[in-house]
Write a protein that holds these residues in place. Structure first.
Motif, PDB file in Angstrom:
ATOM      1  N   GLY A 114      19.899 -73.604 -35.179  1.00  0.00           N
ATOM      2  CA  GLY A 114      20.379 -72.760 -36.260  1.00  0.00           C
ATOM      3  C   GLY A 114      21.061 -73.566 -37.357  1.00  0.00           C
ATOM      4  N   LEU A 115      21.785 -74.595 -36.964  1.00  0.00           N
ATOM      5  CA  LEU A 115      22.435 -75.471 -37.942  1.00  0.00           C
ATOM      6  C   LEU A 115      21.413 -76.258 -38.743  1.00  0.00           C
ATOM      7  CD1 LEU A 115      25.490 -76.862 -35.940  1.00  0.00           C
ATOM      8  CD2 LEU A 115      25.584 -75.504 -38.035  1.00  0.00           C
ATOM      9  N   VAL A 116      20.407 -76.775 -38.058  1.00  0.00           N
ATOM     10  CA  VAL A 116      19.384 -77.584 -38.740  1.00  0.00           C
ATOM     11  C   VAL A 116      18.586 -76.729 -39.720  1.00  0.00           C
ATOM     12  CG1 VAL A 116      17.263 -78.910 -38.424  1.00  0.00           C
ATOM     13  CG2 VAL A 116      19.191 -79.280 -36.883  1.00  0.00           C
ATOM     14  N   ALA A 117      18.206 -75.529 -39.307  1.00  0.00           N
ATOM     15  CA  ALA A 117      17.389 -74.660 -40.154  1.00  0.00           C
ATOM     16  C   ALA A 117      18.180 -74.117 -41.339  1.00  0.00           C
ATOM     17  CB  ALA A 117      16.827 -73.502 -39.342  1.00  0.00           C
ATOM     18  N   GLY A 118      19.462 -73.886 -41.138  1.00  0.00           N
ATOM     19  CA  GLY A 118      20.281 -73.317 -42.195  1.00  0.00           C
ATOM     20  C   GLY A 118      20.110 -71.809 -42.288  1.00  0.00           C
ATOM     21  N   PHE A 132      17.295 -74.355 -47.029  1.00  0.00           N
ATOM     22  CA  PHE A 132      17.528 -75.751 -46.645  1.00  0.00           C
ATOM     23  C   PHE A 132      16.647 -76.186 -45.475  1.00  0.00           C
ATOM     24  CE2 PHE A 132      21.505 -73.789 -48.121  1.00  0.00           C
ATOM     25  CZ  PHE A 132      21.713 -74.526 -49.283  1.00  0.00           C
ATOM     26  N   GLY A 133      15.634 -75.380 -45.171  1.00  0.00           N
ATOM     27  CA  GLY A 133      14.784 -75.693 -44.033  1.00  0.00           C
ATOM     28  C   GLY A 133      14.073 -77.033 -44.157  1.00  0.00           C
ATOM     29  N   TYR A 134      13.742 -77.409 -45.389  1.00  0.00           N
ATOM     30  CA  TYR A 134      12.998 -78.660 -45.612  1.00  0.00           C
ATOM     31  C   TYR A 134      13.876 -79.902 -45.481  1.00  0.00           C
ATOM     32  CZ  TYR A 134      15.282 -78.848 -50.149  1.00  0.00           C
ATOM     33  OH  TYR A 134      16.236 -78.916 -51.140  1.00  0.00           O
ATOM     34  N   THR A 135      15.187 -79.722 -45.459  1.00  0.00           N
ATOM     35  CA  THR A 135      16.095 -80.880 -45.456  1.00  0.00           C
ATOM     36  C   THR A 135      16.313 -81.460 -44.064  1.00  0.00           C
ATOM     37  OG1 THR A 135      18.139 -79.597 -45.130  1.00  0.00           O
ATOM     38  CG2 THR A 135      17.325 -79.836 -47.393  1.00  0.00           C
ATOM     39  N   GLU A 136      15.838 -80.746 -43.035  1.00  0.00           N
ATOM     40  CA  GLU A 136      16.011 -81.187 -41.645  1.00  0.00           C
ATOM     41  C   GLU A 136      17.481 -81.449 -41.295  1.00  0.00           C
ATOM     42  OE1 GLU A 136      13.451 -84.536 -41.090  1.00  0.00           O
ATOM     43  OE2 GLU A 136      11.635 -83.299 -41.089  1.00  0.00           O
ATOM     44  N   GLY A 137      18.329 -80.595 -41.824  1.00  0.00           N
ATOM     45  CA  GLY A 137      19.749 -80.666 -41.501  1.00  0.00           C
ATOM     46  C   GLY A 137      20.577 -81.547 -42.413  1.00  0.00           C
ATOM     47  N   GLU A 138      19.950 -82.233 -43.357  1.00  0.00           N
ATOM     48  CA  GLU A 138      20.705 -83.126 -44.243  1.00  0.00           C
ATOM     49  C   GLU A 138      21.641 -82.363 -45.171  1.00  0.00           C
ATOM     50  OE1 GLU A 138      18.108 -85.736 -46.314  1.00  0.00           O
ATOM     51  OE2 GLU A 138      17.303 -86.664 -44.491  1.00  0.00           O
ATOM     52  N   TYR A 139      21.317 -81.090 -45.405  1.00  0.00           N
ATOM     53  CA  TYR A 139      22.172 -80.281 -46.277  1.00  0.00           C
ATOM     54  C   TYR A 139      23.594 -80.160 -45.720  1.00  0.00           C
ATOM     55  CZ  TYR A 139      22.339 -76.249 -43.145  1.00  0.00           C
ATOM     56  OH  TYR A 139      22.594 -75.421 -42.082  1.00  0.00           O
ATOM     57  N   LEU A 140      23.737 -80.320 -44.411  1.00  0.00           N
ATOM     58  CA  LEU A 140      25.058 -80.208 -43.783  1.00  0.00           C
ATOM     59  C   LEU A 140      26.040 -81.220 -44.339  1.00  0.00           C
ATOM     60  CD1 LEU A 140      23.842 -79.792 -40.089  1.00  0.00           C
ATOM     61  CD2 LEU A 140      24.970 -78.032 -41.456  1.00  0.00           C
TER      62      LEU A 140
END
Length: 202
Positions: A114-118, A132-140
């Motif tokens: 859930g965190l990775v998908a956003g 933010f699904g395409y960021t693979e969690g980098e948006y965090l």
């Protein structure tokens, strides 16, 4: 060291953690305290997996109550032998702990996904999607991108905070259940309770 008392402490801790998991999961359905996003199905699919309610909550409570009752449990006396019965009860708690490990593990995995998908957000193009699904969690780690989520307001913070809480709580539950596996095996093999009143040798 008294293995039964240790198990009881673990059980009490797990009850508290399970309740917190259930509350955190329920809050995920109401970003900013609003119900419309759930009604309109504008929530992450991982919210609907009930990781906190089922995994970190309902599947944790039965093992927790088993652990809390180990001080009084004697496994029906184990054919009339009380000492053997208590060891039997400690060993049987290992099975309950494995159920807890499965539940907490499920909670941790879903929370991480859930965190990775956003969150599901309405973006600047008025589209609802995994912004933010395409960021693979980098948006965090890049707070400047969070403004791409136009609605719900503070939806990114809400999603990150609650899934992070579920991740942490599930992790604690997992560790406690692993500890009880070890505690149960030691209590069953080496003796239920070792004090100055009662001594069992391996």
């Amino acid at each position: 060291m008294c293995y039964g008392q240790c198990a009881r402490c673990i059980g009490v801790s797990l009850v508290s953690l399970a309740v917190l998991c259930i509350v955190a999961n329920i809050l995920l359905y109401f970003p900013n305290g609003e119900t419309k996003y759930a009604a309109e199905e504008h929530l992450s699919q991982f919210v609907w997996y009930f990781s906190g309610i089922v995994g970190g909550g309902l599947l944790i409570l039965p093992p927790a109550f088993v652990f809390m009752g180990l001080e009084q449990g004697d496994c029906c006396g184990c054919c009339g032998n009380v000492d053997c019965g208590k060891r039997c009860a400690m060993l049987s708690s290992v099975v309950a702990a494995l159920v807890g490990i499965a539940g907490s593990g499920y909670c941790v995995i879903v929370a991480a996904l859930g965190l990775v998908a956003g969150p599901v957000c309405r973006d600047a193009y008025n589209q609802w999607n995994y912004t933010f699904g395409y960021t693979e969690g980098e948006y965090l780690f890049d707070k400047s991108t969070w403004s791409q989520c136009v609605e719900p307001k503070n939806g990114v913070e809400w999603n990150i905070s609650l899934f992070s809480i579920l991740l942490a709580l599930g992790g604690f539950e997992f560790i406690l259940c692993v500890v009880q596996v070890i505690n149960g095996m030691l209590g069953g093999i080496c003796g239920y309770c070792c004090t100055h009143h009662q001594q069992y040798d391996c």
